[in-house]
Motif scaffolding. Structure first.
Motif, short mmCIF file in Angstrom:
data_model
loop_
_atom_site.label_atom_id
_atom_site.label_comp_id
_atom_site.label_asym_id
_atom_site.label_seq_id
_atom_site.Cartn_x
_atom_site.Cartn_y
_atom_site.Cartn_z
N GLN A 1 -62.56 -64.55 27.71
CA GLN A 1 -62.49 -63.15 28.11
C GLN A 1 -61.07 -62.64 27.96
N VAL A 2 -60.97 -61.39 27.54
CA VAL A 2 -59.68 -60.71 27.39
C VAL A 2 -59.72 -59.46 28.26
N GLN A 3 -58.67 -59.28 29.03
CA GLN A 3 -58.53 -58.05 29.82
C GLN A 3 -57.42 -57.20 29.20
N LEU A 4 -57.70 -55.91 29.13
CA LEU A 4 -56.75 -54.96 28.55
C LEU A 4 -56.40 -53.90 29.59
N VAL A 5 -55.11 -53.66 29.76
CA VAL A 5 -54.65 -52.66 30.71
C VAL A 5 -53.73 -51.68 30.01
N GLU A 6 -54.13 -50.41 30.00
CA GLU A 6 -53.33 -49.37 29.35
C GLU A 6 -52.39 -48.72 30.36
N SER A 7 -51.30 -48.19 29.86
CA SER A 7 -50.37 -47.43 30.68
C SER A 7 -49.65 -46.42 29.80
N GLY A 8 -49.06 -45.42 30.44
CA GLY A 8 -48.24 -44.46 29.71
C GLY A 8 -48.85 -43.10 29.50
N GLY A 9 -50.08 -42.90 29.94
CA GLY A 9 -50.69 -41.59 29.78
C GLY A 9 -50.08 -40.58 30.72
N GLY A 10 -50.44 -39.31 30.52
CA GLY A 10 -49.93 -38.26 31.39
C GLY A 10 -50.00 -36.92 30.71
N LEU A 11 -49.23 -35.97 31.27
CA LEU A 11 -49.18 -34.62 30.76
C LEU A 11 -47.97 -34.45 29.85
N VAL A 12 -48.18 -33.86 28.68
CA VAL A 12 -47.08 -33.61 27.75
C VAL A 12 -47.27 -32.22 27.16
N HIS A 13 -46.18 -31.52 26.89
CA HIS A 13 -46.24 -30.20 26.28
C HIS A 13 -46.50 -30.31 24.79
N PRO A 14 -47.11 -29.29 24.21
CA PRO A 14 -47.28 -29.31 22.75
C PRO A 14 -45.95 -29.52 22.04
N GLY A 15 -45.97 -30.39 21.05
CA GLY A 15 -44.75 -30.75 20.34
C GLY A 15 -44.01 -31.90 20.96
N GLY A 16 -44.42 -32.33 22.10
CA GLY A 16 -43.75 -33.41 22.81
C GLY A 16 -44.21 -34.79 22.37
N SER A 17 -43.66 -35.80 23.06
CA SER A 17 -43.94 -37.19 22.71
C SER A 17 -44.35 -37.98 23.94
N LEU A 18 -45.12 -39.01 23.67
CA LEU A 18 -45.59 -39.90 24.74
C LEU A 18 -45.82 -41.27 24.12
N ARG A 19 -45.58 -42.31 24.88
CA ARG A 19 -45.79 -43.67 24.39
C ARG A 19 -46.79 -44.39 25.28
N LEU A 20 -47.85 -44.88 24.67
CA LEU A 20 -48.84 -45.67 25.38
C LEU A 20 -48.61 -47.15 25.15
N SER A 21 -48.90 -47.94 26.17
CA SER A 21 -48.81 -49.40 26.06
C SER A 21 -50.13 -50.01 26.51
N CYS A 22 -50.44 -51.16 25.94
CA CYS A 22 -51.65 -51.88 26.33
C CYS A 22 -51.31 -53.37 26.33
N ALA A 23 -51.45 -53.98 27.49
CA ALA A 23 -51.17 -55.40 27.62
C ALA A 23 -52.47 -56.18 27.72
N ALA A 24 -52.58 -57.22 26.93
CA ALA A 24 -53.76 -58.09 26.94
C ALA A 24 -53.45 -59.34 27.75
N SER A 25 -54.42 -59.78 28.52
CA SER A 25 -54.28 -61.02 29.29
C SER A 25 -55.61 -61.77 29.26
N GLY A 26 -55.56 -62.99 29.77
CA GLY A 26 -56.76 -63.83 29.74
C GLY A 26 -56.73 -64.75 28.54
N SER A 27 -57.83 -64.88 27.86
CA SER A 27 -57.92 -65.76 26.69
C SER A 27 -57.46 -65.01 25.45
N THR A 28 -56.14 -64.88 25.34
CA THR A 28 -55.59 -64.03 24.28
C THR A 28 -55.38 -64.78 22.97
N PHE A 29 -55.86 -66.01 22.91
CA PHE A 29 -55.67 -66.81 21.70
C PHE A 29 -56.29 -66.11 20.50
N VAL A 30 -55.50 -65.94 19.46
CA VAL A 30 -55.93 -65.34 18.19
C VAL A 30 -56.70 -64.04 18.38
#
Length: 115
Positions: A1-30
């Motif tokens: 099993q693999v668990q995925l957790v996202e972060s970095g969402g939110g409110l941004v103005h048009p033309g702006g920038s945002l960075r999302l991250s996703c960390a995998a844990s558990g059986s992350t082999f290959v």
């Protein structure tokens, strides 16, 4: 099993920038391909970008030139750098990981592009 957790969402103005991250844990082999999908209200979930373990990328036409996907295999983390954002980028963004025949999903993070 693999668990995925996202972060970095939110409110941004048009033309702006945002960075999302996703960390995998558990059986992350290959874990082969990791990617980001999004689902706007009333619409189907769609692929935004994906990246293989060796770094090959694929982007939706609507985000080419504005979004960049990257990956840190050592940390089992995938990133989505979003720039020049538009109101139509508003959606819940889901992280995805493919491991063999298994497809794993995060719970999603909301991105709202609005003035």
């Amino acid at each position: 099993q693999v668990q995925l957790v996202e972060s970095g969402g939110g409110l941004v103005h048009p033309g702006g920038s945002l960075r999302l991250s996703c960390a995998a844990s558990g059986s992350t082999f290959v874990i082969n391909t990791m990617g980001w999908y999004r689902q706007a209200p009333g619409k189907q979930r769609e692929l935004v970008a994906s990246i293989t373990r060796v770094g090959s990328t694929n982007y939706a036409d609507s985000v080419k030139g504005r979004f960049t996907i990257s990956r840190d295999n050592a940390k089992n983390t995938v990133f989505l750098q979003m720039s020049s954002q538009k109101p139509e980028d508003t959606a819940v963004y889901f992280c995805n990981a493919v491991q063999g025949l298994m497809n794993y999903w995060g719970k999603g993070t909301l991105v709202t592009v609005s003035s």
